[in-house]
Design an enzyme around this catalytic site. Sequence first.
Site, mmCIF file in Angstrom:
data_model
loop_
_atom_site.group_PDB
_atom_site.id
_atom_site.type_symbol
_atom_site.label_atom_id
_atom_site.label_comp_id
_atom_site.label_asym_id
_atom_site.label_seq_id
_atom_site.Cartn_x
_atom_site.Cartn_y
_atom_site.Cartn_z
ATOM 1 C CG ASP A 93 -3.074 -4.598 -1.691
ATOM 2 O OD1 ASP A 93 -4.024 -4.751 -2.460
ATOM 3 O OD2 ASP A 93 -3.144 -4.906 -0.493
ATOM 4 C CG ASP A 98 -5.828 -0.172 1.078
ATOM 5 O OD1 ASP A 98 -6.329 0.410 0.096
ATOM 6 O OD2 ASP A 98 -5.460 -1.363 1.045
ATOM 7 C CG ASP A 132 -1.898 -1.113 1.257
ATOM 8 O OD1 ASP A 132 -2.241 -1.624 0.180
ATOM 9 O OD2 ASP A 132 -2.330 -1.486 2.368
ATOM 10 N NE ARG A 141 -10.199 -4.184 -3.502
ATOM 11 C CZ ARG A 141 -9.546 -4.983 -2.682
ATOM 12 N NH1 ARG A 141 -8.553 -4.511 -1.946
ATOM 13 N NH2 ARG A 141 -9.862 -6.265 -2.587
#
Length: 531
Positions: free
Chosen positions: A191, A195, A162, A244
């Site tokens: 990834d 997040d 991330d 996402r």
Amino acid sequence: MKRSVALRLSAVLGVAGVAGAIAFGVPQLQANADAVLAADGFAGQNGGTTGGAGGATVKATTGTQIHEALCRRAAVDTPIIIEVEGTINHGNTTKVSGDSCNTAADRIELKEISNVTIVGVGSGATFDQLGIHIRDSSNIIVRNVTVQNVEKSGSPLSNGGDAVSMESTVRNVWVDHSTLIASGGESEGFDGLFDMKDDTEFVTLSYSILRNSGRGGLIGSSETDTGNTGITFHHNRYENLDSRVPLLRGGVAHMYNNHYLNLNESGINSRAGAKAKVDSNYFEDSKDVLGTFYTDAAGFWQVSDNIFDNVTWSAVGTENNPAGPNVTSNTTVSIPYAFTPDSASCVPAIVAATAGAGTGLKVSDGKCSATAAPTVSGTASPTVTASPTATATASPTATVSPTATVSPTATSGTNLSLGAGADGSSKASGTSYGNVKDGKASTFWSPSGATGDVSIKWPAATKVSRAVIVEASGSTIGAYQLVNGATGAVLASGTGGGAISFPAVSTTKLTLKITNATGTPKVAEFQTFAS
């Protein structure tokens, strides 16, 4: 046929291929770190987000120096502004130890701390293959930085792949004028870019660029991690992302004045009861930009004044519920702040002029024109340069504290739980440890069974002699013990909720251990007091 992000990069970047760490960093204008900057959106709530305002200003050119600056503060909550210039990578980042920090060697670690600003200055700050991790922390600002090519597989590894991540009781974070980019999707080792999970609230991502990744970011790590809420996204550019953007589970998020370009599979994915307020955005050359995808756990949205330019929509299915092609609201979403959006028609232009690192921290005036970022009055702080022997001593300043609690139990004194951390033995679906110290009687924690424990924790020893357990409606706490979590000593025991007094102790952790219940215990607030 699905094409991975990596295969599309050559077209996006105008190069023949992608290999290694591509130099995406661009020259950045000097940021005014001495100004007290006004966070907006949800980051402006809960007492506001001011980062290190009022503290010392430290200059850093390596990751080790960033960690040293954190570790040499007087306390974990001593305000500090860290001005960063140059490339920060694995080669110049090491773990540093100290009483006011908890760092790591493979990431920039902001753990169990508060009141920190990291801002790129001068020729720019690029975190190359090195992620920024925020855990058990509050009042954090990250501005004017580039974070690129952070991997979870391959070499070197950092931050679970991330670019920026938050988890485990995080409050009040503002990431602004930053560029978060990867060089492909999960199969290429990357990834998420942004997040949030495990009890994260009051976050704003503004005037930033997220580009060239399989995953833009998530809010909630699973269908049961639904306690993350209060997130604002505005004036960001999302480009060449598979999905996402974000994936939202169970919370409330507000998206306005963002430019979404080349979303290849899906965009805003509201699911598991989540609510998305989607205002005056521009969606372009993309697919399924809003809806509930890859699950039958429905989410909801309220839309207004968005533009859908060459957007395609898939058919409705068991685990696929796109909001289009005739996009309408299926809920109403309330937000606690006022905002003045630009017209959706000018969003591509105003975002291009303001978003990302190195744009001079320009912002929109709400009328489709760029202007200097607003500030509120503040005092310039002394500047020192971080080095292995330098000590950054911050000037005394009042720290930002969360809003006062309102509970059905009469209390006096300062509730020490507000702004502290929380953990426990287990949590039932839809509940969170952080709910017991958020000042809200409407949220609660329950164990996964009839018994379990929940703790309030502080980064430094704290004097406490009284606790108040506020139960939510329908709670059935039977027998309990109140335990000094640092020593294991039982301080008090009894039945039901209410006020609990005990001989004063100095501890870093206080645990409510529920040992018996006839039904489901529901702890709305675990308040703690010095006297």
